[in-house]
Design an enzyme around this catalytic site. Structure first.
Site, short mmCIF file in Angstrom:
data_model
loop_
_atom_site.label_atom_id
_atom_site.label_comp_id
_atom_site.label_asym_id
_atom_site.label_seq_id
_atom_site.Cartn_x
_atom_site.Cartn_y
_atom_site.Cartn_z
N HIS A 149 6.45 35.20 -17.72
CA HIS A 149 6.16 36.27 -18.68
C HIS A 149 7.26 37.33 -18.69
CE1 HIS A 149 4.95 39.23 -15.56
NE2 HIS A 149 4.36 38.23 -14.95
N CYS B 49 3.87 35.17 -10.15
CA CYS B 49 4.36 34.84 -11.49
C CYS B 49 5.88 34.96 -11.53
CB CYS B 49 3.74 35.77 -12.53
SG CYS B 49 1.96 35.50 -12.77
#
Length: 203
Positions: free
Chosen positions: A158, A174
Protein backbone atom coordinates in the site's frame (compact mmCIF):
# COMPACT_ATOMS: atom_id res chain seq x y z
CA UNK A 1 -8.34 11.87 -7.07
CA UNK A 2 -7.94 9.04 -9.57
CA UNK A 3 -4.65 7.18 -9.47
CA UNK A 4 -3.76 7.96 -13.09
CA UNK A 5 -3.95 11.66 -12.28
CA UNK A 6 -1.89 11.17 -9.12
CA UNK A 7 0.80 9.23 -10.97
CA UNK A 8 1.08 11.92 -13.62
CA UNK A 9 1.09 14.78 -11.15
CA UNK A 10 3.92 13.20 -9.13
CA UNK A 11 5.96 12.03 -12.09
CA UNK A 12 8.21 15.08 -11.82
CA UNK A 13 8.90 14.29 -8.16
CA UNK A 14 9.66 10.61 -8.71
CA UNK A 15 10.98 10.10 -12.23
CA UNK A 16 11.77 6.68 -13.59
CA UNK A 17 15.50 6.61 -14.10
CA UNK A 18 17.04 5.00 -17.17
CA UNK A 19 18.64 1.60 -16.82
CA UNK A 20 22.08 3.15 -17.18
CA UNK A 21 21.38 5.41 -14.21
CA UNK A 22 20.66 2.51 -11.83
CA UNK A 23 21.59 3.35 -8.25
CA UNK A 24 22.39 0.91 -5.49
CA UNK A 25 21.13 0.76 -1.90
CA UNK A 26 23.33 1.00 1.20
CA UNK A 27 25.43 -2.11 1.80
CA UNK A 28 23.41 -3.37 4.77
CA UNK A 29 19.83 -2.41 5.49
CA UNK A 30 19.04 -5.13 8.01
CA UNK A 31 19.58 -2.77 10.95
CA UNK A 32 17.70 0.16 9.42
CA UNK A 33 14.77 0.26 11.82
CA UNK A 34 12.68 3.38 12.27
CA UNK A 35 10.94 3.82 15.60
CA UNK A 36 8.14 6.08 14.46
CA UNK A 37 4.43 6.16 15.11
CA UNK A 38 1.75 6.45 12.46
CA UNK A 39 0.35 9.94 11.85
CA UNK A 40 -3.24 9.61 10.66
CA UNK A 41 -4.35 12.81 8.96
CA UNK A 42 -0.83 14.00 8.13
CA UNK A 43 -0.32 15.06 4.50
CA UNK A 44 3.36 15.19 3.45
CA UNK A 45 4.77 18.07 1.45
CA UNK A 46 6.22 17.67 -2.03
CA UNK A 47 9.73 17.98 -0.59
CA UNK A 48 9.07 15.18 1.90
CA UNK A 49 7.93 12.93 -0.94
CA UNK A 50 11.36 13.08 -2.59
CA UNK A 51 13.14 9.76 -2.14
CA UNK A 52 16.82 8.97 -1.84
CA UNK A 53 17.98 8.09 -5.39
CA UNK A 54 18.57 4.46 -4.36
CA UNK A 55 14.88 4.03 -3.53
CA UNK A 56 13.38 5.80 -6.53
CA UNK A 57 11.43 3.75 -9.03
CA UNK A 58 13.80 2.58 -11.77
CA UNK A 59 14.40 -0.22 -14.30
CA UNK A 60 17.16 -2.59 -13.17
CA UNK A 61 18.94 -5.80 -14.11
CA UNK A 62 17.23 -8.63 -12.21
CA UNK A 63 17.86 -12.35 -12.62
CA UNK A 64 14.90 -14.56 -11.76
CA UNK A 65 13.05 -17.62 -12.97
CA UNK A 66 9.71 -15.97 -12.19
CA UNK A 67 7.61 -15.05 -15.25
CA UNK A 68 6.99 -11.44 -16.33
CA UNK A 69 4.31 -9.75 -14.28
CA UNK A 70 5.37 -11.40 -11.00
CA UNK A 71 6.05 -9.22 -7.96
CA UNK A 72 9.15 -10.23 -5.98
CA UNK A 73 9.75 -8.53 -2.62
CA UNK A 74 13.21 -8.64 -0.99
CA UNK A 75 12.56 -7.44 2.55
CA UNK A 76 16.24 -7.32 3.55
CA UNK A 77 17.02 -5.05 0.58
CA UNK A 78 13.84 -2.95 1.06
CA UNK A 79 12.89 -3.39 -2.59
CA UNK A 80 9.89 -4.60 -4.55
CA UNK A 81 10.57 -5.85 -8.08
CA UNK A 82 8.00 -6.11 -10.86
CA UNK A 83 9.47 -8.69 -13.25
CA UNK A 84 9.61 -7.50 -16.86
CA UNK A 85 11.35 -10.46 -18.51
CA UNK A 86 14.78 -10.72 -20.20
CA UNK A 87 16.53 -10.26 -16.84
CA UNK A 88 14.89 -6.89 -16.27
CA UNK A 89 12.55 -5.59 -13.59
CA UNK A 90 11.03 -2.34 -12.42
CA UNK A 91 12.31 -1.70 -8.90
CA UNK A 92 10.48 0.23 -6.18
CA UNK A 93 11.79 1.27 -2.76
CA UNK A 94 9.62 0.04 0.10
CA UNK A 95 9.19 0.10 3.86
CA UNK A 96 8.86 -3.35 5.48
CA UNK A 97 7.78 -4.97 8.75
CA UNK A 98 9.66 -4.17 11.91
CA UNK A 99 11.20 -6.86 14.16
CA UNK A 100 8.63 -9.52 14.96
CA UNK A 101 6.42 -8.59 11.99
CA UNK A 102 8.58 -9.80 9.12
CA UNK A 103 7.51 -12.78 7.05
CA UNK A 104 8.13 -14.64 3.80
CA UNK A 105 6.07 -16.76 1.45
CA UNK A 106 3.95 -16.72 -1.69
CA UNK A 107 0.61 -14.99 -2.16
CA UNK A 108 -1.57 -13.58 -4.92
CA UNK A 109 -3.17 -10.18 -5.14
CA UNK A 110 -6.74 -10.92 -4.13
CA UNK A 111 -8.16 -7.40 -4.22
CA UNK A 112 -7.24 -3.86 -5.24
CA UNK A 113 -8.56 -0.57 -3.86
CA UNK A 114 -7.90 3.10 -4.57
CA UNK A 115 -7.63 5.41 -1.55
CA UNK A 116 -8.65 2.57 0.80
CA UNK A 117 -10.10 2.98 4.27
CA UNK A 118 -7.84 2.08 7.20
CA UNK A 119 -8.64 -0.13 10.16
CA UNK A 120 -5.49 -0.46 12.32
CA UNK A 121 -4.83 -4.06 13.41
CA UNK A 122 -5.02 -4.91 17.15
CA UNK A 123 -1.22 -5.18 17.39
CA UNK A 124 -0.87 -1.58 16.19
CA UNK A 125 -3.62 -0.35 18.53
CA UNK A 126 -1.80 -2.01 21.42
CA UNK A 127 1.42 -0.13 20.57
CA UNK A 128 -0.31 3.15 19.71
CA UNK A 129 -3.63 3.30 21.63
CA UNK A 130 -4.33 6.85 20.43
CA UNK A 131 -4.93 5.66 16.85
CA UNK A 132 -8.44 5.82 15.41
CA UNK A 133 -10.22 2.49 15.08
CA UNK A 134 -11.27 3.45 11.56
CA UNK A 135 -10.26 6.16 9.07
CA UNK A 136 -11.80 6.85 5.66
CA UNK A 137 -9.50 6.88 2.64
CA UNK A 138 -7.81 10.11 1.56
CA UNK A 139 -4.45 11.93 1.29
CA UNK A 140 -3.87 11.82 5.08
CA UNK A 141 -4.69 8.13 5.40
CA UNK A 142 -1.72 5.89 6.36
CA UNK A 143 -2.83 3.42 3.66
CA UNK A 144 -2.08 6.00 1.00
CA UNK A 145 -3.32 6.15 -2.57
CA UNK A 146 -3.90 2.44 -3.15
CA UNK A 147 -3.73 -1.01 -1.63
CA UNK A 148 -3.06 -4.43 -3.13
CA UNK A 149 -4.37 -7.10 -0.76
CA UNK A 150 -2.28 -10.26 -0.38
CA UNK A 151 -4.42 -13.40 -0.47
CA UNK A 152 -6.47 -14.00 2.67
CA UNK A 153 -3.84 -12.46 4.96
CA UNK A 154 -4.07 -9.14 6.80
CA UNK A 155 -1.07 -7.90 4.80
CA UNK A 156 -1.08 -5.46 1.89
CA UNK A 157 1.15 -3.57 -0.48
CA UNK A 158 0.00 0.00 0.00
CA UNK A 159 0.88 3.66 -0.11
CA UNK A 160 1.82 5.87 2.82
CA UNK A 161 1.46 9.40 4.14
CA UNK A 162 4.95 9.08 5.66
CA UNK A 163 7.41 8.86 2.75
CA UNK A 164 10.39 9.17 5.10
CA UNK A 165 9.76 5.57 6.20
CA UNK A 166 10.69 4.09 2.80
CA UNK A 167 13.84 1.99 3.18
CA UNK A 168 13.18 1.19 6.85
CA UNK A 169 11.63 -1.58 8.92
CA UNK A 170 8.65 0.19 10.43
CA UNK A 171 5.33 -1.49 9.56
CA UNK A 172 3.22 -4.23 11.14
CA UNK A 173 4.04 -6.59 8.26
CA UNK A 174 2.69 -4.68 5.26
CA UNK A 175 4.85 -3.28 2.47
CA UNK A 176 4.57 0.47 1.89
CA UNK A 177 5.52 2.61 -1.11
CA UNK A 178 5.26 6.34 -1.68
CA UNK A 179 1.92 7.25 -3.22
CA UNK A 180 3.28 7.91 -6.71
CA UNK A 181 4.87 4.46 -6.77
CA UNK A 182 1.88 2.55 -5.43
CA UNK A 183 -0.30 4.37 -7.97
CA UNK A 184 2.09 3.28 -10.72
CA UNK A 185 2.17 -0.33 -9.50
CA UNK A 186 -1.62 -0.40 -9.12
CA UNK A 187 -2.02 0.41 -12.81
CA UNK A 188 0.46 -2.27 -13.90
CA UNK A 189 -0.71 -5.38 -12.03
CA UNK A 190 -4.09 -7.17 -12.12
CA UNK A 191 -5.87 -9.18 -9.46
CA UNK A 192 -4.34 -12.66 -9.39
CA UNK A 193 -0.75 -11.41 -9.74
CA UNK A 194 1.73 -13.73 -8.04
CA UNK A 195 3.68 -12.15 -5.16
CA UNK A 196 6.86 -13.75 -3.80
CA UNK A 197 8.15 -12.42 -0.44
CA UNK A 198 11.76 -13.24 0.42
CA UNK A 199 13.52 -12.44 3.68
CA UNK A 200 17.09 -12.44 2.41
CA UNK A 201 18.67 -11.83 -0.99
CA UNK A 202 19.88 -14.87 -2.90
CA UNK A 203 23.62 -15.26 -3.36
Amino acid sequence: MRLSVLALSLAVLLPVAGATAQTRPPADLRNTVMEIDEKPGYVPSDDESQLDPAFRRQPVYFRTTEPPGTIVIHTSERFLYLVQGNNRALRYGIGVGREGFQWAGMQKISRKAEWPDWTPPPEMIQRQPYLPRFMAGGPGNPMGAAALYLGGTVYRIHGTNMPQTIGSAVSSGCFRLVNADVADLYQRVPIGTKVVIRQAPEL
